[in-house]
Write a protein that holds these residues in place. Structure first.
Motif, PDB file in Angstrom:
ATOM      1  N   VAL A   1       0.880  -1.622   0.252  1.00 22.79           N
ATOM      2  CA  VAL A   1       0.323   0.293  -0.010  1.00 22.79           C
ATOM      3  C   VAL A   1       0.856   1.134  -0.207  1.00 22.79           C
ATOM      4  O   VAL A   1       1.924   1.089   0.193  1.00 22.79           O
ATOM      5  CB  VAL A   1      -0.685  -0.041   1.289  1.00 22.79           C
TER       6      VAL A   1
ATOM      7  N   GLU B   1      -8.898  -1.129   1.236  1.00 24.11           N
ATOM      8  CA  GLU B   1      -9.971  -1.129   0.967  1.00 24.11           C
ATOM      9  C   GLU B   1     -10.676  -0.933   2.807  1.00 24.11           C
ATOM     10  O   GLU B   1      -9.772  -1.264   3.801  1.00 24.11           O
ATOM     11  CB  GLU B   1     -11.235  -1.190   0.811  1.00 24.11           C
TER      12      GLU B   1
ATOM     13  N   SER C   1      -3.398   3.631  -1.280  1.00 25.74           N
ATOM     14  CA  SER C   1      -4.451   2.740  -2.877  1.00 25.74           C
ATOM     15  C   SER C   1      -3.659   1.781  -2.316  1.00 25.74           C
ATOM     16  O   SER C   1      -2.728   1.258  -1.395  1.00 25.74           O
ATOM     17  CB  SER C   1      -3.614   3.874  -3.891  1.00 25.74           C
ATOM     18  N   GLY C   2      -4.158   0.365  -2.599  1.00 30.05           N
ATOM     19  CA  GLY C   2      -3.950  -0.749  -1.875  1.00 30.05           C
ATOM     20  C   GLY C   2      -4.004  -1.643  -0.861  1.00 30.05           C
ATOM     21  O   GLY C   2      -4.536  -1.782  -0.237  1.00 30.05           O
TER      22      GLY C   2
ATOM     23  N   ASP D   1     -13.330   5.729  -1.103  1.00 26.28           N
ATOM     24  CA  ASP D   1     -12.707   5.940  -2.673  1.00 26.28           C
ATOM     25  C   ASP D   1     -11.523   6.237  -2.286  1.00 26.28           C
ATOM     26  O   ASP D   1     -10.656   7.284  -2.893  1.00 26.28           O
ATOM     27  CB  ASP D   1     -13.431   6.965  -3.311  1.00 26.28           C
ATOM     28  N   GLY D   2     -10.664   5.941  -1.088  1.00 23.04           N
ATOM     29  CA  GLY D   2      -9.313   6.032  -1.092  1.00 23.04           C
ATOM     30  C   GLY D   2      -8.572   6.734  -0.057  1.00 23.04           C
ATOM     31  O   GLY D   2      -8.419   7.017   0.835  1.00 23.04           O
TER      32      GLY D   2
ATOM     33  N   SER E   1      -5.225  -4.718   0.470  1.00 21.47           N
ATOM     34  CA  SER E   1      -6.245  -5.980  -0.250  1.00 21.47           C
ATOM     35  C   SER E   1      -6.279  -7.154  -0.232  1.00 21.47           C
ATOM     36  O   SER E   1      -6.884  -8.036  -0.394  1.00 21.47           O
ATOM     37  CB  SER E   1      -6.289  -5.521  -1.709  1.00 21.47           C
TER      38      SER E   1
END
Length: 135
Positions: A66, A85, A82-83, A103-104, A123
């Motif tokens: 991430v 959730e 990112s990477g 949405d990040g 993820s």
């Protein structure tokens, strides 16, 4: 003398006559480090703070799984990941609070001044944590 002044006097007396042994501080730090033994550490790759004024502190962290960008402005922490959730867990030495990632983006308000770090699950489920930073 108000309550804060009285507590300062008591704190000074305790420091002078009964200081915390160095071993206790070392052991406490080691115990806190074990809380993230299973987590992948996201390394600090960028840091920017305004030299003058009260602007936000911006930080960027990366791991194999991430990337986490943080903006700390007073008691508000805003981040982009990112990477990962789900949720980001904003940790201080005395608290842990999960905030949703949408949405990040994630935001945590009323974060106490002092040390803070962020934990997310990549993820693939790998736990990832930033290093402690001073807000």
């Amino acid at each position: 003398m108000n309550d804060d002044d009285f507590l300062d006097v008591l704190r000074a007396a305790a420091d002078e006559f009964d200081p915390v042994p160095a071993g206790v501080l070392r052991d406490a730090s080691a115990a806190l480090a074990l809380r993230t033994l299973d987590a992948e550490l996201a390394e600090l790759v960028e840091s920017e703070a305004l030299v003058r004024g009260n602007g936000p502190l911006t930080l960027a962290f990366e791991s194999e799984h991430v990337t986490i960008s943080l903006e700390i402005d007073g008691s508000r922490l805003r981040g982009f990941v990112s990477g990962a959730e789900g949720e980001a867990v904003v940790e201080t030495p005395r608290s842990r609070r999960a905030v949703p990632i949408s949405d990040g983006w994630f935001t945590a308000a009323d974060v106490p001044a002092g040390l803070v770090r962020v934990r997310v699950a990549a993820s693939d489920g790998t736990p990832v944590v930033t290093r402690w930073v001073r807000s």
